[in-house]
Write an enzyme that holds these catalytic residues in place. Structure first.
Site, short mmCIF file in Angstrom:
data_model
loop_
_atom_site.label_atom_id
_atom_site.label_comp_id
_atom_site.label_asym_id
_atom_site.label_seq_id
_atom_site.Cartn_x
_atom_site.Cartn_y
_atom_site.Cartn_z
CG ASP A 185 59.87 34.86 42.15
OD1 ASP A 185 60.48 34.02 40.47
OD2 ASP A 185 59.45 34.43 42.85
CB ILE A 186 54.16 34.23 42.08
CG1 ILE A 186 53.46 35.04 40.35
CG2 ILE A 186 53.37 34.32 42.10
CD1 ILE A 186 52.98 34.11 39.69
CG ASN A 193 51.77 24.72 40.94
OD1 ASN A 193 50.69 24.80 39.89
ND2 ASN A 193 53.15 25.34 40.37
CG ASP A 202 49.13 26.28 35.08
OD1 ASP A 202 49.74 26.78 35.34
OD2 ASP A 202 47.97 25.19 33.86
CD GLU A 228 58.38 29.99 40.37
OE1 GLU A 228 58.76 30.57 41.26
OE2 GLU A 228 58.09 29.64 39.15
#
Length: 307
Positions: A185-186, A193, A202, A228
Site C-alpha cells: 500500500d503506497i 492527489n 496517477d 493504491e
C-alpha cells in the site's frame, strides 16, 4: 509416479528427465516449430529436480508463459507456452491416470486449423487458413489485455489476480510447493492527489507499479489489488524469499519513485505464505493484510511478514 508432456498440434511429446530438449525452427530441434518468428534455437526444456524448466535462448521474439515474458521459469502443470505464433502446453499426468488430460481450448483450436491446412489441396486456401489462426492470435491477445490488465498501471487487474491466486493455491495444495503473497500500500497516497492533483497521483501509481513489476520474476504475478494497493503472487517461493522480493521493491520505490512527485515516495508491504492455516485465497489474503497493517503501524516504509 508422474509423467511430463508437451502438447502441440497433433503431437503429445513425453519428456524424459535425462534429456534436454531444444525448441526452435532448426531441423535439428527436438521440438521443431516452423515459422520465421521462431529462432533456430529458441528455448530449451530441462529437468530441474521437481519439474521441467523452460529457458529462453536469447531468442529474437521472446518466449511467453501464461501471457508473461519468460527468461527462465520452472513450469507447472497446465502452463501455456507461446513461441512465435505457436501455442504449446505443459501437462503433468499421474501414472495412475486412466486417460490423458485434454489440452486447453487454445491448443484444440490450433490443432483443428493445422489439420484443415494440411487437408487443403489448394496452397492458397491453406495459407488463408493459417492467416485465420494468426488473426485469431492477435485478437485473443488484445482481448486478453483488455480483460485482465489494469488500464492505468499496466499490471494485471483484480479479476485476473483472483483467478491466478486460486490456480496457484490449487497447485500448491496438490504438489506441496511453496507459495507466498505480498500486499503493498503506497504510504500517504491521498496526499499526492490533494497536494499535486489526481494526474500527479496517477503518475506516482504508475511509477510504483513499474518498479514492483521490475522487481518480480517472470513467474510472479503483479496486480493492482484496488486503489493504491498492489499485490504480487509468488509461486515456488517461501516467506523468506518473498521478503527479499518485497525489500528489493521497497528500496527501489523509495530511491526512485519520487522523481515524478518531487518528494520521496514510500510503500508498506505485508507478506504471508500459504500453509495449513490458510484454507484458501481469502485466508491467505487476510494473513497478508494483517502483516500489511503491522507494517503501517510500525511507521510505514517497511516490510512485515507473518508465518
Amino acid at each position: 509416479m508422474e509423467d511430463h508432456y508437451i502438447y502441440y498440434l497433433d503431437s503429445q511429446i513425453r519428456l524424459t528427465k535425462s534429456k534436454q530438449y531444444i525448441v526452435g525452427r532448426s531441423r535439428e530441434a527436438d521440438i521443431q516449430l516452423t515459422d520465421e518468428r521462431v529462432s533456430r534455437r529458441h528455448a530449451s526444456l530441462k529437468w530441474s529436480g521437481t519439474g521441467f524448466t523452460l529457458v529462453d535462448l536469447q531468442s529474437t521474439n521472446g518466449t511467453y508463459v501464461n501471457g508473461g515474458k519468460a527468461g527462465s521459469i520452472r513450469l507447472l502443470d497446465g502452463d501455456r507456452i507461446r513461441i512465435g505464433p505457436h501455442d504449446l502446453q505443459y501437462i503433468v499426468s499421474s501414472g495412475n491416470d486412466s486417460a490423458m488430460p485434454e489440452p486447453d481450448d487454445t491448443l484444440i483450436f490450433e490443432r483443428k486449423v493445422h489439420e484443415l491446412a494440411k487437408e487443403a489441396e489448394n496452397p492458397e486456401i491453406a495459407d488463408k487458413i493459417r492467416d485465420l489462426k494468426r488473426y485469431y492470435n492477435q485478437k485473443r491477445d488484445a482481448l486478453s489485455d483488455i480483460a485482465f490488465r489494469d488500464e492505468l498501471t499496466g499490471l494485471f487487474n483484480r479479476r485476473y489476480f483472483d483467478q491466478r491466486l486460486r490456480e496457484e493455491i490449487n497447485r500448491s495444495t496438490r504438489y506441496g510447493r511453496n507459495l507466498s503473497l505480498i500486499l503493498g500500500d503506497i504510504d500517504h497516497f491521498k496526499s499526492y492527489n490533494d497536494d499535486f492533483g489526481h494526474q500527479k497521483g496517477d503518475e506516482v501509481l504508475r511509477s510504483v507499479s513499474e518498479m514492483i513489476r521490475s522487481s518480480c520474476r517472470s513467474s510472479d504475478t503483479a496486480a493492482r489489488y484496488g486503489g493504491e494497493e498492489l499485490a504480487v503472487i509468488l509461486p515456488e517461493t517461501d516467506i523468506e524469499g518473498a521478503l527479499k522480493v518485497a525489500e528489493k521493491a521497497r528500496k527501489l520505490i523509495e530511491a526512485r519513485a519520487g522523481d515524478v512527485a518531487g518528494r520521496t515516495v514510500t510503500i508498506s508491504m505485508g507478506i504471508a505464505s500459504f500453509g495449513p492455516d490458510n484454507d484458501g485465497p481469502a485466508e491467505l489474503i487476510a494473513a497478508a493484510d494483517r502483516a500489511l497493517y503491522k507494517a503501517k503501524s510500525a511507521g510505514r516504509n517497511c516490510c512485515v511478514m507473518v508465518g
